[in-house]
Design an enzyme around this catalytic site. Structure first.
Site, PDB file in Angstrom:
ATOM      1  N   SER A  96     -61.701  32.255 -12.006  1.00 34.11           N
ATOM      2  CA  SER A  96     -61.985  31.830 -13.375  1.00 34.11           C
ATOM      3  C   SER A  96     -61.150  30.614 -13.728  1.00 34.11           C
ATOM      4  CB  SER A  96     -61.650  32.959 -14.355  1.00 34.11           C
ATOM      5  OG  SER A  96     -60.245  33.083 -14.527  1.00 34.11           O
ATOM      6  N   ASP A  97     -61.650  29.799 -14.652  1.00 37.48           N
ATOM      7  CA  ASP A  97     -60.753  28.847 -15.290  1.00 37.48           C
ATOM      8  C   ASP A  97     -59.727  29.668 -16.061  1.00 37.48           C
ATOM      9  OD1 ASP A  97     -59.552  26.559 -16.224  1.00 37.48           O
ATOM     10  OD2 ASP A  97     -61.412  25.621 -16.891  1.00 37.48           O
ATOM     11  N   TRP A  98     -58.599  29.073 -16.381  1.00 44.07           N
ATOM     12  CA  TRP A  98     -57.476  29.823 -16.935  1.00 44.07           C
ATOM     13  C   TRP A  98     -57.810  30.316 -18.349  1.00 44.07           C
ATOM     14  CZ3 TRP A  98     -57.056  28.850 -12.294  1.00 44.07           C
ATOM     15  CH2 TRP A  98     -55.901  29.060 -11.534  1.00 44.07           C
TER      16      TRP A  98
END
Length: 822
Positions: free
Chosen positions: A231-233
């Site tokens: 995932s993106d953060w």
């Protein structure tokens, strides 16, 4: 490795498996030491490492280790040089190995839909073919050193405004032809170790982190991807749905969603097979990194040598936009360097890619190291100035008047090339526009050197005899600028994006950045030059444009066949001759113009390119291969790529509008497919007038009704973990917090001093989901506190909610002040 993966998976407890689905902290994966599974570390780093120094449980902005900052993607894409991108990847990979990193987060391959996107400096191009070629080369280079990439942000993440919540409403053809190809080609040709899913919502309004069609059906089943999806953060909305959809690793780490995973498995909402599949891909990644570190030997990094590589990369990344004989400057010529950027250059953008540089060299510093140059300097304006200061400008005007040439180092402040906030316009600060005008009144030889991450408007273009677009060219920017300005090398870069005359001319202007709930990509496939060339709009500088200190002659265009069967490749060759007086490189661009067919298509599309270096008088035959995909469009009826019957024009060009040679090839397809939609229902797509597309016409293209773009009027909806402070402004508490962020924070900033772009920080805070705040807080904002926050805004159980938040706040303060008591 497969046997070891199975052994670790079978030996892990259910609790250990669930914990593997999220990171250990901000930058590391979980380990299972008793089974021999170590933790690996990752770092930001598309154009330079941003490894967190010492505290892996923090975001790391401003505290990363020193590293070489290379030119950003906006510039390296302009090089049109696959070998340069591969060498950049190799260099970064070797540096990452020296820092014991297993993954770097990049390249960013999102398409430049609008010049306003605050993160455009991190992205390659408005063209999917060029973006793909650059990304493939970069990925192959880095992974050859035993360090994995993370191709991002998957997918249709083309703005910063509401990037964490907005739904991108894109038609299938635009997705397949514009926004997905760079990901697809990188997956198929370079086997990236990881792919990073984006923040936004896409198919059916689902977040990318839980979108099964995106992560499994397209990425894995169609493209054959076998690596890990991260995932993106803070991008995870529903972790349970994410696991089922094929989103393997949630970052940053923590226990925010652990309880939900336990409960979902106990309730039968999450299967053992789904959990094991995600765990298996994580284990495979860790073992792959461990094996690569053992097998691939990298010598110790020479940071000074890498700095010189950054200088060479920067030279090839700067575009000579205009030259009326002012360049190259003569050595010994009396030259005035003007503008704050000559002393303090913009060489990178703001946000997660921000590098703590090894050594920054400005143009002024580089000039001081050379005895053959006669340079004087006056500031004239500061790099963060907005209003024109005649007192500050006076000395610069006087210096320009008595010099033989004036080089104005202009550009955008960092707040306008920054992750988390889009630009509001494409203008230089007014003080710089006025400064250029004032200098031009007293000095006929004005050269403007630009520092910016995306296209800018140039109402002053007639007052400058030369313009060099330096982009954000990394820490060696100043030395590279001098190399080109004084003719030690010839510029050879070409624009990877169109420079429009005005912001209002851009194809997505009526629909960017969209509405609270959605952003509509009504322009469809007409992005960048595809729009300008189809609608025959005048531009400032076209895609592919870039001048040289020499001239090139194109001749003898040949095709390997005059007739093709659909599915056949085509070989194209031509002679390029350096007909000028300077050794230099030229980028040969091949465009393909489709026949008049049953569906709307661009006037022409980039299908191939090659960069060739020629000495004065040298002539060389250049050969390029056009793949079958170059002839195809995505047929939404067939759900596949389709090549129309007819005559295709093959064009050799120096830009999308500087067309030099052409030839025709006839393509035969034995399968005659009916048109996927009625042309009469799509008049503005047929004409290319994408700005005129109505809601009804866009719906006809989409094949489904437009989703709601706004929250229901006159009613307050309940907030949940996906809620934002922007949404909460329907409540008194929300309005109070928003007022503080929008008014109080900038005021506090003025009292405290310069601590960054506070307007951008306030905007980003308003648009950040509560769950992302909790994820980024690394345990300071707990799940109970997020529930309490939602209850407060929903005006439910308020006394209990206040108590939970106070108790949690006290615990958070203890963690911060007394970490040893955890």
């Amino acid at each position: 490795m497969q046997d070891k993966t199975k052994a670790i998976l079978s030996g892990a407890t259910q609790e250990e498996k669930l914990r593997l689905l999220a990171g250990k902290d901000y930058w590391r994966t979980m380990s299972i030491e008793r089974l021999g599974l170590p933790s690996i570390m990752m770092s930001d780093g598309p154009h330079g490492l941003r490894k967190q120094d010492g505290n892996e449980n923090a975001l790391g902005l401003g505290t990363s280790v020193r590293a070489v900052c290379f030119p950003t993607a906006a510039g390296t894409a302009a090089s049109f040089n696959r070998d340069l991108l591969r060498r950049l990847g190799e260099t970064l990979g070797a540096e990452a190995r020296s820092e014991k990193l297993a993954i770097t987060l990049g390249p960013g391959v999102n398409i430049k839909r609008s010049p306003l996107c605050g993160r455009n400096f991190e992205y390659f191009s408005e063209d999917p073919y060029l973006s793909a070629e650059m990304a493939v080369a970069y990925t192959q280079g880095m992974q050859s050193k035993g360090v994995g990439v993370s191709v991002k942000h998957f997918a249709a993440n083309n703005q910063e405004k509401r990037r964490m919540t907005v739904r991108s409403v894109v038609d299938e053809r635009a997705l397949r032809e514009i926004y997905l190809p760079a990901f697809e080609e990188t997956v198929k040709r370079a086997d990236p170790w990881t792919v990073m899913c984006a923040y936004n919502r896409l198919f059916e309004g689902l977040y990318c982190a839980e979108n099964k069609r995106l992560l499994t059906d397209i990425l894995r089943k169609e493209w054959g991807y076998r690596g890990l999806v991260v995932s993106d953060w803070g991008a995870v909305s529903d972790r349970v749905k994410g696991v089922a959809a094929g989103m393997d690793l949630e970052m940053p780490g923590g226990e925010l969603n652990l309880g939900k995973l336990r409960a979902a498995f106990a309730a039968g909402e999450l299967t053992q097979e789904e959990i094991d599949l995600c765990c298996m891909r994580l284990i495979e990644l860790v073992l792959r990194a461990e094996e690569a570190a053992r097998v691939i030997v990298c010598p110790p990094c020479d940071w000074a040598q890498d700095h010189e590589a950054a200088r060479a990369f920067a030279r090839e990344s700067m575009v000579l936009l205009k030259n009326e004989g002012a360049l190259p400057l003569r050595k010994g010529q009396k030259v005035a360097f003007l503008g704050g950027f000559a002393k303090k250059p913009r060489f990178q953008g703001g946000g997660s890619s921000h590098v703590n540089p090894f050594r920054v060299v400005s143009a002024l510093e580089a000039a001081a190291l050379r005895e053959d140059l006669q340079i004087d300097y006056a500031e004239g304006f500061g790099t963060e100035d907005y209003e024109y200061d005649p007192v500050l400008a006076r000395a610069a005007v006087q210096l320009a008047k008595k010099s033989e040439a004036a080089v104005i180092f202009a550009g955008l402040p960092e707040s306008m090339d920054n992750e988390g906030a889009d630009r509001q316009h494409i203008d230089l600060p007014p003080c710089q526009v006025e400064f250029i005008h004032q200098i031009a009144q007293v000095q006929p030889n004005v050269v403007v050197v630009l520092h910016n991450g995306s296209a800018v408007r140039m109402p002053w273009i007639g007052e400058a005899r030369a313009v060099l677009e330096a982009y954000l060219a990394g820490e060696a920017i100043g030395a590279a600028q001098l190399d080109l300005l004084f003719g030690d090398y010839s510029p050879s870069a070409k624009l990877a994006e169109t420079f429009p005359l005005r912001l209002q001319d851009t194809p997505c202007y009526p629909n960017f950045p969209g509405n609270p709930l959605t952003v509509e990509y009504r322009e469809s496939i007409y992005v960048g030059y595809r729009y300008y060339d189809k609608s025959e709009k005048e531009v400032l500088f076209p895609f592919g444009h870039g001048l040289s200190y020499t001239s090139f002659h194109y001749s003898d265009l040949k095709l390997s066949a005059k007739k093709l069967q659909a599915g056949d490749a085509l070989e194209v060759s031509l002679f390029i001759e350096n007909s000028g007086a300077f050794d230099a490189a030229e980028v040969v661009q091949i465009y393909l113009a489709p026949p008049e067919g049953a569906v709307f298509r661009p006037a022409r599309e980039l299908a191939g390119f090659a960069k060739v270096f020629l000495k004065v008088g040298e002539k060389q035959r250049v050969t390029l291969n056009l793949t079958p995909r170059a002839f195809a469009y995505y047929h939404t009826g067939l759900c596949d790529w389709y090549i129309e019957n007819g005559s295709y024009r093959v064009i050799a060009a120096a830009s999308s509008r500087d067309l030099r040679l052409s030839a025709t090839v006839k393509v035969h397809n034995g399968i005659e497919a009916p048109a996927p939609y009625a042309a009469s229902a799509l008049p503005h797509y047929e004409s290319g007038e994408a700005q005129q597309v109505s809601s009804a016409e866009f719906e006809a293209l989409l094949g489904f009704p437009l989703p709601p773009a706004h929250y229901p009027e006159g009613s307050r909806h309940r907030l949940n973990w996906d809620g934002t402070l922007e949404e909460a402004q329907g409540t008194r508490l929300g309005r109070g917090i928003a007022f503080f962020l929008q008014k109080g924070l900038p005021l506090a900033g003025k009292l405290i001093g310069d601590i960054g772009s506070l307007d951008a920080i306030a905007e980003a805070a308003l648009e950040m989901p509560f769950r992302t705040m909790a994820s980024w807080s690394q345990g300071m904002l707990t799940a109970d506190m997020v529930d309490a926050l939602c209850n407060l805004f929903n005006e439910e159980h308020r006394i209990k909610a206040v108590g939970t938040l106070l108790k949690g706040g006290v615990q958070a303060v203890r963690k911060l002040c007394f970490p040893q008591l955890r």
